[in-house]
Motif scaffolding. Structure first.
Motif, mmCIF file in Angstrom:
data_model
loop_
_atom_site.group_PDB
_atom_site.id
_atom_site.type_symbol
_atom_site.label_atom_id
_atom_site.label_comp_id
_atom_site.label_asym_id
_atom_site.label_seq_id
_atom_site.Cartn_x
_atom_site.Cartn_y
_atom_site.Cartn_z
ATOM 1 N N GLY A 52 0.807 -1.204 0.000
ATOM 2 C CA GLY A 52 0.000 0.000 0.000
ATOM 3 C C GLY A 52 0.843 1.259 0.000
ATOM 4 O O GLY A 52 1.999 1.268 -0.433
ATOM 5 N N ASP A 53 0.274 2.323 0.530
ATOM 6 C CA ASP A 53 0.917 3.638 0.546
ATOM 7 C C ASP A 53 2.006 3.668 1.615
ATOM 8 O O ASP A 53 1.724 3.556 2.809
ATOM 9 N N SER A 60 -1.524 -4.405 6.415
ATOM 10 C CA SER A 60 -2.577 -5.423 6.375
ATOM 11 C C SER A 60 -2.002 -6.774 6.758
ATOM 12 O O SER A 60 -0.999 -7.223 6.187
ATOM 13 N N GLU A 111 -11.987 -9.679 7.261
ATOM 14 C CA GLU A 111 -12.357 -9.637 5.851
ATOM 15 C C GLU A 111 -12.081 -10.983 5.191
ATOM 16 O O GLU A 111 -11.136 -11.677 5.552
ATOM 17 N N SER A 173 -9.885 -8.654 -7.619
ATOM 18 C CA SER A 173 -8.650 -7.893 -7.437
ATOM 19 C C SER A 173 -7.609 -8.851 -6.891
ATOM 20 O O SER A 173 -7.816 -9.470 -5.837
ATOM 21 N N SER A 239 -9.009 -4.286 1.740
ATOM 22 C CA SER A 239 -9.851 -3.370 0.958
ATOM 23 C C SER A 239 -9.568 -1.918 1.314
ATOM 24 O O SER A 239 -9.581 -1.042 0.446
ATOM 25 N N GLU A 240 -9.286 -1.666 2.585
ATOM 26 C CA GLU A 240 -8.959 -0.294 2.991
ATOM 27 C C GLU A 240 -7.572 0.091 2.499
ATOM 28 O O GLU A 240 -7.360 1.224 2.050
ATOM 29 N N MET A 242 -6.217 -0.948 -0.144
ATOM 30 C CA MET A 242 -6.329 -0.740 -1.584
ATOM 31 C C MET A 242 -6.755 0.679 -1.925
ATOM 32 O O MET A 242 -6.277 1.262 -2.903
ATOM 33 N N THR A 243 -7.656 1.218 -1.136
ATOM 34 C CA THR A 243 -8.141 2.566 -1.434
ATOM 35 C C THR A 243 -7.047 3.610 -1.242
ATOM 36 O O THR A 243 -7.132 4.712 -1.786
ATOM 37 N N GLN A 244 -6.033 3.276 -0.459
ATOM 38 C CA GLN A 244 -4.952 4.219 -0.181
ATOM 39 C C GLN A 244 -3.721 3.966 -1.040
ATOM 40 O O GLN A 244 -2.797 4.776 -1.071
ATOM 41 N N HIS A 246 -1.066 3.581 -3.966
ATOM 42 C CA HIS A 246 -0.732 4.276 -5.201
ATOM 43 C C HIS A 246 0.233 3.438 -6.029
ATOM 44 O O HIS A 246 0.650 3.854 -7.102
#
Length: 253
Positions: A52-53, A60, A111, A173, A239-240, A242-244, A246
C-alpha cells in the motif's frame, strides 16, 4: 590441447553468465521487498496489489487457509485479544467443509478473500481450467451468503499476465504480499517474530498462514501484534489498504 582449451573457456563463460543472472534475480527480489513500485506491466496492463501507501502507517495482516481446522482458533483468539482486524484468504473447497469457522471469522469482523476453489497452482493449469476454478469458488462463497468476495490471492501466489487479466475480467482484485516470514515452515517462533518486526514498514501486506501446518504462528502473534502496534502501525483490511494504495506491483513469473 587446442580443443580442450576452448571448451574450458566456453564453460567458464557459461558459469559467469549463470552467476550474473542469479545475481540480477536476487537484486530484483531484494528491491521488490523494499519498494512499493515495481512492475513488469505497463500502465495499460493489469496490476496486482503487493504493498500500500508507504507514506501511511497502515499495514494489512493476511492469512491463507486451505486445510485443517485447529490452528485457526488460536489465531482468531490472538486477533481478538489484541483488537486486530485481518483479511483471511480461504480456498472455496476448505470454506465449504468448514462453514462454522468461516462464520466465526466473519463475526470477528475480519475480511474474507479467496484462494480459488482447489489449492493448486494456476501456472500448472490452462486458462480455461483457471476460469472454471475461479467460477466454482465464486459459486461456493455465494452459496454461503458471501456474494461480495472480490479479493483473490492465487494458490501459492503463482500467476502470470493472462491469469491476472482473467481474474479482473471476472471482477476480482489480485492480492500479493511483500512480507513473508514463512511461518508455515515452522522455523521457530522467535525467527518469525524477528523477521516480521525487523522488516515491516508502512503499507506492507504481511503473509501468514492459519492452516494446521502453521504450528508456531499463534504463539508468534502474541509478540508481533502488540509489538507492531507499539511501533505505530495500524492494522487495516486489504480493501482499505487498496483505497490508499498508489503502487503497482511486480508480476511474479
Amino acid at each position: 590441447m587446442g580443443p580442450g582449451f576452448y571448451v574450458f573457456r566456453f564453460s567458464r563463460k557459461i558459469r559467469f553468465l549463470t552467476i550474473l543472472s542469479m545475481a540480477l534475480m536476487v537484486a530484483l527480489l531484494l528491491w521488490f521487498g523494499k519498494s512499493d513500485v515495481l512492475s513488469v506491466f505497463s500502465k495499460q496492463d493489469p496490476s496486482v496489489l503487493a504493498k500500500g501507501d508507504k507514506k501511511k502507517p497502515n499495514i494489512s495482516l493476511t492469512f491463507n487457509i486451505s486445510w485443517g481446522e485447529e490452528k485457526v482458533y488460536d489465531i482468531l483468539e490472538q486477533l481478538e485479544k489484541n483488537q486486530v482486524k485481518a483479511t483471511f484468504f480461504l480456498s472455496g473447497e476448505w470454506a465449504e467443509r468448514h462453514p462454522e469457522i468461516v462464520e466465526k471469522i466473519i463475526k470477528g469482523k475480519h475480511e474474507i478473500g479467496m484462494l480459488g476453489y482447489r489449492y493448486k497452482s494456476y501456472l500448472e493449469q490452462d486458462i480455461d481450467q483457471v476460469q472454471r476454478d475461479l467460477l466454482r469458488a465464486k459459486e461456493a462463497f455465494e452459496k454461503m451468503g458471501l456474494k461480495d468476495v472480490t479479493l483473490l490471492r492465487t494458490p501459492n501466489g503463482h500467476f502470470n499476465e493472462d491469469i491476472v487479466k482473467l481474474a479482473q475480467k471476472l471482477g476480482f482484485s489480485v492480492i500479493q504480499w511483500n512480507i513473508n516470514p514463512n511461518d508455515w515452515k515452522n522455523p521457530g517462533s522467535q525467527e518469525i517474530i524477528d523477521f516480521t518486526m525487523k522488516n515491516t514498514s508502512n503499507g506492507d501486506i504481511l503473509l501468514f498462514h492459519a492452516s494446521d501446518s502453521a504450528k508456531q504462528t499463534a504463539g508468534a502473534l502474541q509478540t508481533i501484534l502488540p509489538g507492531l502496534k507499539n511501533k505505530g502501525f495500524q492494522f487495516v483490511h486489504i480493501s482499505e489498504l487498496m483505497t490508499q494504495a498508489h503502487a503497482k506491483t511486480k508480476l511474479v513469473e
